[in-house]
Design an enzyme around this catalytic site. Structure first.
Site, short mmCIF file in Angstrom:
data_model
loop_
_atom_site.label_atom_id
_atom_site.label_comp_id
_atom_site.label_asym_id
_atom_site.label_seq_id
_atom_site.Cartn_x
_atom_site.Cartn_y
_atom_site.Cartn_z
N MET A 1 2.74 12.78 -16.53
CA MET A 1 3.82 13.72 -16.77
C MET A 1 3.26 14.92 -17.52
O MET A 1 2.60 14.76 -18.55
CB MET A 1 4.93 13.08 -17.60
CG MET A 1 6.09 14.03 -17.91
SD MET A 1 7.27 13.36 -19.10
CE MET A 1 8.16 12.19 -18.08
N ASP B 1 -4.92 3.79 -4.78
CA ASP B 1 -4.99 4.24 -3.39
C ASP B 1 -6.14 5.23 -3.19
O ASP B 1 -6.23 6.24 -3.88
CB ASP B 1 -3.67 4.91 -3.02
CG ASP B 1 -3.47 5.05 -1.53
OD1 ASP B 1 -4.46 4.99 -0.78
OD2 ASP B 1 -2.32 5.24 -1.12
N HIS C 1 0.84 -1.19 0.00
CA HIS C 1 0.00 0.00 0.00
C HIS C 1 0.88 1.25 0.00
O HIS C 1 1.78 1.38 0.82
CB HIS C 1 -0.90 0.00 1.24
CG HIS C 1 -1.75 1.21 1.37
ND1 HIS C 1 -1.85 1.89 2.56
CD2 HIS C 1 -2.51 1.87 0.48
CE1 HIS C 1 -2.66 2.91 2.40
NE2 HIS C 1 -3.07 2.93 1.15
N ASP D 1 6.30 5.44 -21.65
CA ASP D 1 6.36 5.30 -23.10
C ASP D 1 7.75 4.87 -23.53
O ASP D 1 8.68 4.74 -22.72
CB ASP D 1 5.90 6.59 -23.78
CG ASP D 1 6.77 7.80 -23.48
OD1 ASP D 1 7.99 7.67 -23.30
OD2 ASP D 1 6.20 8.91 -23.44
N TYR E 1 4.71 11.93 -23.98
CA TYR E 1 4.01 12.14 -22.71
C TYR E 1 3.07 11.00 -22.35
O TYR E 1 2.05 11.22 -21.71
CB TYR E 1 3.31 13.50 -22.68
CG TYR E 1 4.31 14.63 -22.76
CD1 TYR E 1 5.03 15.01 -21.63
CD2 TYR E 1 4.57 15.27 -23.97
CE1 TYR E 1 5.98 16.02 -21.71
CE2 TYR E 1 5.52 16.28 -24.05
CZ TYR E 1 6.22 16.65 -22.92
OH TYR E 1 7.16 17.64 -23.00
N TYR F 1 10.70 12.62 -13.35
CA TYR F 1 11.88 11.74 -13.38
C TYR F 1 12.39 11.46 -11.97
O TYR F 1 12.73 10.32 -11.63
CB TYR F 1 13.02 12.36 -14.20
CG TYR F 1 12.73 12.50 -15.68
CD1 TYR F 1 12.16 11.47 -16.42
CD2 TYR F 1 13.03 13.67 -16.35
CE1 TYR F 1 11.90 11.60 -17.77
CE2 TYR F 1 12.77 13.83 -17.71
CZ TYR F 1 12.21 12.79 -18.40
OH TYR F 1 11.96 12.92 -19.74
#
Length: 150
Positions: free
Chosen positions: A79, A69, A22, A30, A136, A118
């Site tokens: 992103m 979650d 959890h 990508d 993206y 990143y």
């Protein structure tokens, strides 16, 4: 092959999804993402792959077994497009639809600036690379819990 398990979920990916706890995060990325170098810095320490498909199809497979979650506002994040944080390209719109379908409700994705993405990715549990060639097509999913049966 296993019953009721999407065949895109290979043994390595299934292991990682099951081993995550959890609050652990995974990166779904990508083909242009620096997946191998980032994956070496994650908890798992090696790159996982779902080849031959884009991120939306891979997200559908992952979310068929991974609970998101409920304890956080944005358990799925994308992103951001550099210089255009409000721009949501088609690849991200498609993954949003997969999230909503898997969750049975709208769960709007959060967003993370490209370079911050990143850094966050390096702290993730694992990285799963796809064959997605659109820019993206990179996401973070935070694992939730499955409530006990009554």
């Amino acid at each position: 092959m296993l019953k009721l398990i999407d065949p895109l979920l290979n043994a390595d990916v299934l292991y990682a999804l099951r081993a995550m706890g959890h609050g652990d995060e995974l990166v779904l990325c990508d083909a242009n993402f620096p997946a191998d170098s980032v994956a070496r810095q994650t908890t798992l320490g090696r790159l996982l792959r779902i080849d031959g498909v884009g991120t939306a199809q891979a997200a559908r497979a992952i979310l068929s077994v991974l609970p998101l979650d409920n304890a956080v506002d944005a358990p799925a994040r994308r992103m951001e497009v550099a210089g255009e944080p409000g721009n949501v390209p088609p690849v991200q719109q498609e993954v949003q639809l997969e999230i909503d379908q898997a969750e049975g409700r709208v769960r709007v994705m959060g967003s993370v600036e490209r370079f911050a993405f990143y850094e966050t990715a390096r702290k993730a549990y694992c990285v799963i690379a796809t064959g997605e060639r659109r820019f993206y097509g990179c996401f973070l999913f935070k694992k939730g819990v499955i409530a006990p049966e009554a």
